[in-house]
Enzyme design. Structure first.
Site, PDB file in Angstrom:
ATOM      1  N   ASP A 180      -7.308  20.386  23.250  1.00  0.00           N
ATOM      2  CA  ASP A 180      -8.722  20.400  23.586  1.00  0.00           C
ATOM      3  C   ASP A 180      -9.407  20.574  22.242  1.00  0.00           C
ATOM      4  O   ASP A 180      -9.281  21.628  21.619  1.00  0.00           O
ATOM      5  CB  ASP A 180      -9.061  21.582  24.506  1.00  0.00           C
ATOM      6  N   HIS A 181     -10.091  19.537  21.779  1.00  0.00           N
ATOM      7  CA  HIS A 181     -10.533  19.594  20.382  1.00  0.00           C
ATOM      8  C   HIS A 181     -11.553  20.715  20.146  1.00  0.00           C
ATOM      9  O   HIS A 181     -11.811  21.076  19.001  1.00  0.00           O
ATOM     10  CB  HIS A 181     -11.040  18.232  19.894  1.00  0.00           C
ATOM     11  N   HIS A 243     -13.770  21.452  27.757  1.00  0.00           N
ATOM     12  CA  HIS A 243     -14.510  22.068  26.650  1.00  0.00           C
ATOM     13  C   HIS A 243     -15.338  23.289  27.080  1.00  0.00           C
ATOM     14  O   HIS A 243     -15.283  24.342  26.460  1.00  0.00           O
ATOM     15  CB  HIS A 243     -15.426  21.044  25.988  1.00  0.00           C
TER      16      HIS A 243
HETATM   17  C1  BG6 Z   1     -15.256  14.444  24.128  1.00  0.00           C
HETATM   18  C2  BG6 Z   1     -15.981  13.682  25.205  1.00  0.00           C
HETATM   19  O1  BG6 Z   1     -14.120  15.060  24.656  1.00  0.00           O
HETATM   20  O2  BG6 Z   1     -16.115  15.416  23.586  1.00  0.00           O
HETATM   21  C3  BG6 Z   1     -17.228  13.019  24.639  1.00  0.00           C
HETATM   22  O3  BG6 Z   1     -15.129  12.682  25.770  1.00  0.00           O
HETATM   23  C4  BG6 Z   1     -18.092  14.051  23.959  1.00  0.00           C
HETATM   24  O4  BG6 Z   1     -17.960  12.352  25.646  1.00  0.00           O
HETATM   25  C5  BG6 Z   1     -17.274  14.885  22.960  1.00  0.00           C
HETATM   26  O5  BG6 Z   1     -19.121  13.378  23.264  1.00  0.00           O
HETATM   27  C6  BG6 Z   1     -18.080  16.039  22.427  1.00  0.00           C
HETATM   28  O6  BG6 Z   1     -17.418  16.583  21.341  1.00  0.00           O
HETATM   29  P1  BG6 Z   1     -18.190  17.329  20.182  1.00  0.00           P
HETATM   30  O7  BG6 Z   1     -17.113  17.809  19.266  1.00  0.00           O
HETATM   31  O8  BG6 Z   1     -19.110  16.313  19.568  1.00  0.00           O
HETATM   32  O9  BG6 Z   1     -18.943  18.429  20.854  1.00  0.00           O
END
Ligand code: BG6
Length: 493
Positions: A180-181, A243
């Site tokens: 989960d990034h 997230h």
């Molecule tokens: C991704 C989603 O996992 O997370 C995207 O698929 C979203 O739709 C993105 O834009 C948001 O990531 P961050 O790091 O820009 O908050």
């Protein structure tokens, strides 16, 4: 300390993720001396490519990456890059074909390997089945074999469970690294540091002192070129079980007894288990219609979601979702957690706002109540990283008047961070076998369980949509969700 020797195998290496994030992240790790001298990369994909084509592509992506930072590569960086590319090779093959795994087996025989699945979700099961059947997933004679899986991990509770069962047929849970990034973001990791390495926050961190919590992930981008994916996905699936739940667990969990991976993930599992599945009356789904960023001559016109590429004319997909959740445990009973996320909003901002209870007003009888500044601790995750605390102070002068002030800590004032894609820590942790920042099977399922009623309602067409103009703050109904109890969202801009 450099990670142990091994091979990093990227399935779907011809794709965007590899170019934009993985190769730059590996390069950064190499520059920081965190990759072993004996480190190689194998890219598996089916495009017609030679090793040289591949290297040319990657060179372009790293050049881009280095240039974006406005610096030119140093001699050392140059050497790092040469070494990395010299040890990168391409393997052309289908993910469904046993021959691909046979050929891969020859390249990694006797070596540690990380298999990174940078592929469409429908291939996750197939690839892992094949790794199992070909024996490549077997850990023997001290050799480690690990698999990193991107999101989306399933599309609802049932499919996530089925995928976990399928993976666990070929792999032990200790070999599975579900990404989960958000967990790669420094400020997300910092929530635990803030809570558990300071004496002043934790005593206040409970239902006695906290009125409610707001978690926001607002984006300015629209659906971009991902229409086909997004139509099937929507804001809830795309952002909430993964997230936003990460943010909620970081704020809500009890202190783990150590930073051992399972100690942390046990606490996450516990808090997730205490979250009640969302109720439809506590939720708002929105979709953007045409609008603009700014007004007047400078305004940039924005298309509505249904006018975007690959989107159905009558699409019912939500591009915004807000919900109220409750955590039924001793610490949080009665404290609402409000979550909201959406595309094409006024600003890009991810933050967690802890709203504390009001002080009793006795001393300030003559100060109108709505002028008292609520105490809000805001953890800013992006784009600016830091913490602010809002409170009231006396306005100078003979009369007793109160004014709102803000105390501000900005990461960039205190720390200079190295170049980062957000994937460096995650990749390094996998190379050294630390699962703390990865999702365990039960954590993933816990997230899906909470949003499942919303997914079921949308599938049965029982979930209304509220439309909002692109470029503003989201649907009015989302304001209503808080106004019912006299609360308000923190302003977006
Ligand atoms: C991704 C989603 O996992 O997370 C995207 O698929 C979203 O739709 C993105 O834009 C948001 O990531 P961050 O790091 O820009 O908050």
């Amino acid at each position: 300390e450099p990670a142990p020797p091994g091979t990093f195998v990227i399935f779907g290496g011809g794709g965007d993720l590899t170019r934009r994030l993985l190769m730059p992240a590996l390069y950064n790790l190499a520059c920081s001396g965190l990759l072993n001298e004996d480190f190689s990369i194998v890219i598996v994909d089916w495009a017609e490519l030679s090793d040289e084509d591949l290297i040319t592509q990657f060179r372009a992506s790293i050049d881009d990456f280095v240039n974006k930072r406005g610096t030119t590569a140093t001699e050392l960086q140059h050497q790092v890059w040469e070494r990395l590319t010299a040890n990168t090779s391409y393997l052309r093959g289908s993910f469904e074909d046993a021959a691909t795994y046979h050929a891969l087996g020859e390249r990694i025989s006797g070596r540690n390997a990380v298999f990174y699945l940078a592929v469409a979700a429908r291939f996750f099961g197939t690839i892992v089945d094949n790794l199992g059947e070909s024996g490549l997933a077997r850990e023997e004679n001290g050799v480690t074999r690990r698999v990193i899986i991107e999101k989306p991990f399933g599309s609802d509770l049932a499919s996530a469970r089925a995928l976990n069962v399928r993976l666990q047929r070929s792999l032990d849970e200790t070999q599975i690294y579900r990404i989960d990034h958000y967990l790669g973001k420094e400020t997300v990791q910092n929530i635990l540091a803030l809570r558990f390495s300071n004496g002043i926050f934790e005593p206040l961190w409970n239902r006695q002192n906290i009125d409610h919590v707001q978690i926001t992930a607002a984006e300015t981008v629209g659906v971009e070129k991902r229409g086909r994916f997004y139509e099937q996905t929507g804001a809830t699936r795309d952002m909430v079980p993964n997230h936003l739940m990460q943010l909620l667990t970081m704020v809500g969990m009890e202190a783990p007894t150590s930073f051992d991976a399972d100690a942390v993930r046990d606490e996450k599992a516990k808090v997730l288990a205490a979250v009640q599945p969302v109720k439809m009356e506590d939720m708002v789904r929105g979709q953007y219609v045409s609008g603009s960023f700014g007004v007047g001559d400078e305004a940039e016109a924005l298309r509505g979601y249904r006018e975007e590429q690959d989107i159905a004319l009558g699409s019912q997909t939500e591009t915004y979702v807000a919900m109220k959740l409750g955590i039924d445990n001793w610490r949080w009973a009665g404290v609402p957690f409000y979550l909201r996320t959406g595309k094409r909003l006024r600003v890009r901002k991810t933050e967690i706002a802890i709203h504390f209870k009001q002080a009793p007003f006795a001393l300030f009888r003559d100060t109108p109540v709505d002028k008292l500044t609520p105490n809000i601790l805001v953890l800013h995750i992006q784009p600016t990283e830091g913490v602010t605390l809002q409170f009231s102070a006396k306005v100078p002068g003979p009369a007793v008047r109160l004014g709102g002030v803000r105390m501000k800590f900005d990461y960039s004032d205190w720390f200079s961070d190295g170049p980062s894609t957000g994937y460096e820590t995650l990749i390094y942790d996998c190379l050294i076998g630390d699962q703390t920042l990865f999702q365990r099977a039960d954590n993933i399922e816990g997230g899906w369980r909470i949003v499942q009623p919303a997914l079921s309602a949308a599938a049965g067409d029982h979930a209304p949509l509220s439309f909002y103009p692109a470029g503003l703050d989201g649907p009015r109904d989302a304001d209503e969700l808080l106004a019912r109890t006299g609360r308000r969202w923190l302003e977006l801009s």
